[in-house]
Design a protein around this motif. Sequence first.
Motif, PDB file in Angstrom:
ATOM      1  N   PRO A 231       6.420   5.057   9.751  1.00  9.64           N
ATOM      2  CA  PRO A 231       5.687   5.335   8.682  1.00  9.64           C
ATOM      3  C   PRO A 231       6.337   5.329   7.257  1.00  9.64           C
ATOM      4  CG  PRO A 231       5.424   6.985  10.545  1.00  9.64           C
ATOM      5  CD  PRO A 231       6.493   5.923  10.755  1.00  9.64           C
ATOM      6  N   TYR A 232       7.542   5.650   7.153  1.00 13.66           N
ATOM      7  CA  TYR A 232       8.511   5.536   5.785  1.00 13.66           C
ATOM      8  C   TYR A 232       8.549   3.864   5.595  1.00 13.66           C
ATOM      9  CZ  TYR A 232      12.630   5.397   2.986  1.00 13.66           C
ATOM     10  OH  TYR A 232      13.512   5.001   1.979  1.00 13.66           O
ATOM     11  N   LEU A 233       8.729   3.108   6.569  1.00 14.34           N
ATOM     12  CA  LEU A 233       8.999   1.672   6.198  1.00 14.34           C
ATOM     13  C   LEU A 233       7.482   1.049   5.826  1.00 14.34           C
ATOM     14  CD1 LEU A 233      11.338   0.628   9.445  1.00 14.34           C
ATOM     15  CD2 LEU A 233      11.839   0.511   6.530  1.00 14.34           C
ATOM     16  N   ALA A 234       6.518   1.631   6.507  1.00 15.79           N
ATOM     17  CA  ALA A 234       5.134   1.055   6.113  1.00 15.79           C
ATOM     18  C   ALA A 234       5.015   1.458   4.790  1.00 15.79           C
ATOM     19  CB  ALA A 234       4.182   1.780   7.155  1.00 15.79           C
ATOM     20  N   GLU A 235       5.168   2.808   4.318  1.00 13.52           N
ATOM     21  CA  GLU A 235       4.913   2.915   2.859  1.00 13.52           C
ATOM     22  C   GLU A 235       5.759   2.099   1.827  1.00 13.52           C
ATOM     23  OE1 GLU A 235       3.736   4.783  -0.395  1.00 13.52           O
ATOM     24  OE2 GLU A 235       2.854   5.064   1.608  1.00 13.52           O
ATOM     25  N   LEU A 236       6.876   2.000   2.394  1.00  9.01           N
ATOM     26  CA  LEU A 236       7.843   1.330   1.579  1.00  9.01           C
ATOM     27  C   LEU A 236       7.194  -0.207   1.293  1.00  9.01           C
ATOM     28  CD1 LEU A 236      11.404   1.662   2.720  1.00  9.01           C
ATOM     29  CD2 LEU A 236      10.217   2.555   0.604  1.00  9.01           C
ATOM     30  N   ILE A 237       6.692  -0.783   2.525  1.00  5.17           N
ATOM     31  CA  ILE A 237       6.138  -2.015   2.463  1.00  5.17           C
ATOM     32  C   ILE A 237       4.735  -2.089   1.327  1.00  5.17           C
ATOM     33  CG2 ILE A 237       4.966  -3.716   3.725  1.00  5.17           C
ATOM     34  CD1 ILE A 237       6.602  -3.008   6.244  1.00  5.17           C
ATOM     35  N   ARG A 238       4.045  -1.075   1.524  1.00  2.09           N
ATOM     36  CA  ARG A 238       2.675  -1.183   0.871  1.00  2.09           C
ATOM     37  C   ARG A 238       3.306  -0.927  -0.707  1.00  2.09           C
ATOM     38  NH1 ARG A 238       1.065   2.377   5.251  1.00  2.09           N
ATOM     39  NH2 ARG A 238      -0.394   1.283   6.423  1.00  2.09           N
ATOM     40  N   ARG A 239       4.460  -0.106  -0.982  1.00  2.66           N
ATOM     41  CA  ARG A 239       4.732   0.072  -2.547  1.00  2.66           C
ATOM     42  C   ARG A 239       5.268  -1.119  -3.069  1.00  2.66           C
ATOM     43  NH1 ARG A 239       9.476   4.547  -3.147  1.00  2.66           N
ATOM     44  NH2 ARG A 239      10.629   2.752  -3.249  1.00  2.66           N
ATOM     45  N   GLN A 240       5.975  -1.940  -2.449  1.00  4.63           N
ATOM     46  CA  GLN A 240       6.437  -3.297  -2.771  1.00  4.63           C
ATOM     47  C   GLN A 240       5.497  -4.149  -2.956  1.00  4.63           C
ATOM     48  OE1 GLN A 240       9.850  -4.344  -0.260  1.00  4.63           O
ATOM     49  NE2 GLN A 240      10.989  -2.193  -0.664  1.00  4.63           N
ATOM     50  N   THR A 241       4.671  -4.261  -2.129  1.00  2.69           N
ATOM     51  CA  THR A 241       3.310  -5.167  -2.124  1.00  2.69           C
ATOM     52  C   THR A 241       2.693  -4.650  -3.486  1.00  2.69           C
ATOM     53  OG1 THR A 241       3.068  -5.440   0.263  1.00  2.69           O
ATOM     54  CG2 THR A 241       1.284  -6.032  -1.107  1.00  2.69           C
ATOM     55  N   ALA A 242       2.365  -3.404  -3.656  1.00  2.00           N
ATOM     56  CA  ALA A 242       1.592  -3.020  -5.056  1.00  2.00           C
ATOM     57  C   ALA A 242       2.242  -3.687  -6.189  1.00  2.00           C
ATOM     58  CB  ALA A 242       1.339  -1.636  -5.055  1.00  2.00           C
ATOM     59  N   HIS A 243       3.759  -3.423  -6.101  1.00  5.37           N
ATOM     60  CA  HIS A 243       4.753  -3.764  -7.475  1.00  5.37           C
ATOM     61  C   HIS A 243       4.450  -5.235  -7.578  1.00  5.37           C
ATOM     62  CE1 HIS A 243       8.181  -4.358  -9.890  1.00  5.37           C
ATOM     63  NE2 HIS A 243       8.653  -5.141  -8.957  1.00  5.37           N
ATOM     64  N   ARG A 244       4.545  -5.990  -6.539  1.00  9.88           N
ATOM     65  CA  ARG A 244       4.362  -7.425  -6.680  1.00  9.88           C
ATOM     66  C   ARG A 244       2.861  -8.141  -7.158  1.00  9.88           C
ATOM     67  NH1 ARG A 244       8.329  -6.849  -2.759  1.00  9.88           N
ATOM     68  NH2 ARG A 244      10.243  -8.313  -3.403  1.00  9.88           N
ATOM     69  N   LEU A 245       1.936  -7.019  -6.927  1.00  6.96           N
ATOM     70  CA  LEU A 245       0.556  -7.644  -7.020  1.00  6.96           C
ATOM     71  C   LEU A 245       0.284  -7.539  -8.791  1.00  6.96           C
ATOM     72  CD1 LEU A 245      -1.378  -5.984  -4.209  1.00  6.96           C
ATOM     73  CD2 LEU A 245      -1.231  -8.296  -4.736  1.00  6.96           C
ATOM     74  N   GLU A 246       1.192  -6.631  -9.144  1.00  4.95           N
ATOM     75  CA  GLU A 246       0.925  -6.558 -10.652  1.00  4.95           C
ATOM     76  C   GLU A 246       0.840  -7.947 -11.527  1.00  4.95           C
ATOM     77  OE1 GLU A 246       3.528  -3.638 -12.083  1.00  4.95           O
ATOM     78  OE2 GLU A 246       2.758  -2.064 -10.824  1.00  4.95           O
ATOM     79  N   GLY A 247      -0.010  -8.219 -12.263  1.00  5.32           N
ATOM     80  CA  GLY A 247      -0.199  -9.509 -12.950  1.00  5.32           C
ATOM     81  C   GLY A 247      -0.151 -10.678 -12.204  1.00  5.32           C
ATOM     82  N   THR A 248      -0.455 -10.819 -10.924  1.00  2.00           N
ATOM     83  CA  THR A 248      -0.247 -11.901 -10.086  1.00  2.00           C
ATOM     84  C   THR A 248      -1.773 -12.580 -10.000  1.00  2.00           C
ATOM     85  OG1 THR A 248       1.252 -10.701  -8.860  1.00  2.00           O
ATOM     86  CG2 THR A 248       0.301 -12.686  -7.923  1.00  2.00           C
ATOM     87  N   ALA A 249      -1.447 -14.024  -9.853  1.00  2.00           N
ATOM     88  CA  ALA A 249      -2.777 -14.750  -9.972  1.00  2.00           C
ATOM     89  C   ALA A 249      -3.420 -14.487  -8.727  1.00  2.00           C
ATOM     90  CB  ALA A 249      -2.431 -16.110 -10.073  1.00  2.00           C
ATOM     91  N   PRO A 250      -4.893 -14.663  -8.686  1.00  2.00           N
ATOM     92  CA  PRO A 250      -5.454 -14.316  -7.471  1.00  2.00           C
ATOM     93  C   PRO A 250      -5.329 -14.938  -6.262  1.00  2.00           C
ATOM     94  CG  PRO A 250      -7.031 -14.766  -9.365  1.00  2.00           C
ATOM     95  CD  PRO A 250      -5.607 -15.061  -9.785  1.00  2.00           C
ATOM     96  N   ARG A 251      -4.792 -16.322  -6.108  1.00  2.00           N
ATOM     97  CA  ARG A 251      -4.446 -16.724  -4.959  1.00  2.00           C
ATOM     98  C   ARG A 251      -3.074 -16.163  -4.229  1.00  2.00           C
ATOM     99  NH1 ARG A 251      -4.743 -18.087  -0.271  1.00  2.00           N
ATOM    100  NH2 ARG A 251      -3.626 -19.731   0.640  1.00  2.00           N
TER     101      ARG A 251
END
Length: 251
Positions: A170-190
């Motif tokens: 659960p902790y690692l899953a939350e880290l994965i989701r948090r880092q994905t959200a960080h990288r999604l900022e300002g990213t092209a649709p593809r």
Amino acid sequence: ILYLAKLLGEAVRDGRLPRPRRTIRFMMGDECWGSMGYLACHPEKRHLCGIVADMIGTEKGDNAVLSLRYDPLSNWSFADAALFALAEIAGKESGEFAAEEVYVDVGTDNIIADPCFGVPTVALVASPTLSYHSSMDTPDRIEPAVLTRNALITGAYLWSMANADGQDCPYLAELIRRQTAHRLEGTAPRRKELLLQAQDRALSGLNLLGGSYPAPEEAVEPMPDYAKATGSRIPVRKVLGVLNLNGEYNG
């Protein structure tokens, strides 16, 4: 690397640390050729993940910045989440430090994170390399505080990955989701689509630790028009490793 092996080995033998759930293998070879060659010659060896510690003793002396190198999106995993979390903790414990996120490349050992090897492998590498690999690379240039901090990140990663189980998912899953959200900022649709697919793969990889996550749906890219043309040639990999087009491939 040798000192980490010594410390962990002694701590287990003395009873200060329990025997890890998984084997920790220390390898020092000929850059990525050594690790690729090892995996090619030992297909029976199973590896959960890895970390590369390369050129991590000097920063200010070279005007260098520590790069945190992560896996390709095609093999994104909990190893990436662990590295960035530990770097964040190290910053709080030893003082904030400059670090940059760098995509996997073919010039260091974490090329074995490529799906053709399939071993999620992150890396710590300081760059630029003004003194490394030169006659200026002498022991007096080592910065003890830098080496200590990077050794702590590396050692904590090794120990945590060697002992991770379902309770850590659960902790690692939350880290994965948090880092994905960080990288999604300002990213092209593809790019966003690829990141979300990578997140699904990383979450499903937690099943190796005892998690319970659905397997991701594999995205299949449509064949490009140039590949449909008569006489087109698409290389087919015959050997493990980086494509080098030196005659070892069939068209």
